[in-house]
Scaffold this motif. Structure first.
Motif: not given
Length: 150
Positions: A117-120, A125-128, A136-139
């Motif tokens: 799931r983390e790979a997907w 995340v990288e693509r989008t 911001l998502l990390r926070l």
């Protein structure tokens, strides 16, 4: 009596809560749908994760930590023991209780689930998202964890 700003703030928080719930729910659904193999249920994953992160627990500690009814946890533990994903040993301090640990097989199951799931998710995340959005998502991830643990 609530003042007008209090009502407005309550409405804003309700809207935020709805957006977070919907976003988390859709992401969870999508991650499950991307799986090559069926995932264990969320309660099973919660118990395995708790044992991995927190080590040995009694059934009572697990039920309290995961906010589960003891009867539900009993069924989950029986299923996990049958799959050999946990072990139960008598508690040396109180023979009426058992101590629950995750087994290497349980750890493998948890890791396989997480890695897929983390790979997907990492690719999505990288693509989008832009680098700023990724930060911001990390926070936001940390904030969601704080809310879940509160």
């Amino acid at each position: 009596m609530e003042t007008e700003p209090d009502v407005h703030r309550a409405d804003e928080l309700a809207t935020l809560a709805r957006a977070v719930r919907e976003g988390v729910g859709r992401l969870n659904w999508r991650m499950r749908s991307e799986a090559d193999t069926p995932a264990p249920g969320p309660a099973v994953l919660a118990v395995l994760s708790r044992l991995y992160r927190g080590g040995t627990h009694t059934p009572g500690e697990l039920a309290e930590a995961e906010r589960m009814h003891p009867q539900s946890l009993t069924r989950i533990l029986a299923s996990l023991a049958e799959r050999e994903w946990i072990t139960r040993t008598p508690d040396p301090a109180d023979g009426r209780r058992s101590l629950i640990d995750i087994t290497p097989a349980g750890l493998r199951e948890l890791r396989d689930y997480s890695i897929a799931r983390e790979a997907w998710l990492a690719a999505a995340v990288e693509r989008t998202l832009s680098p700023t959005e990724q930060e911001l998502l990390r926070l936001a991830a940390g904030l969601l964890t704080r809310i879940a643990d509160s």
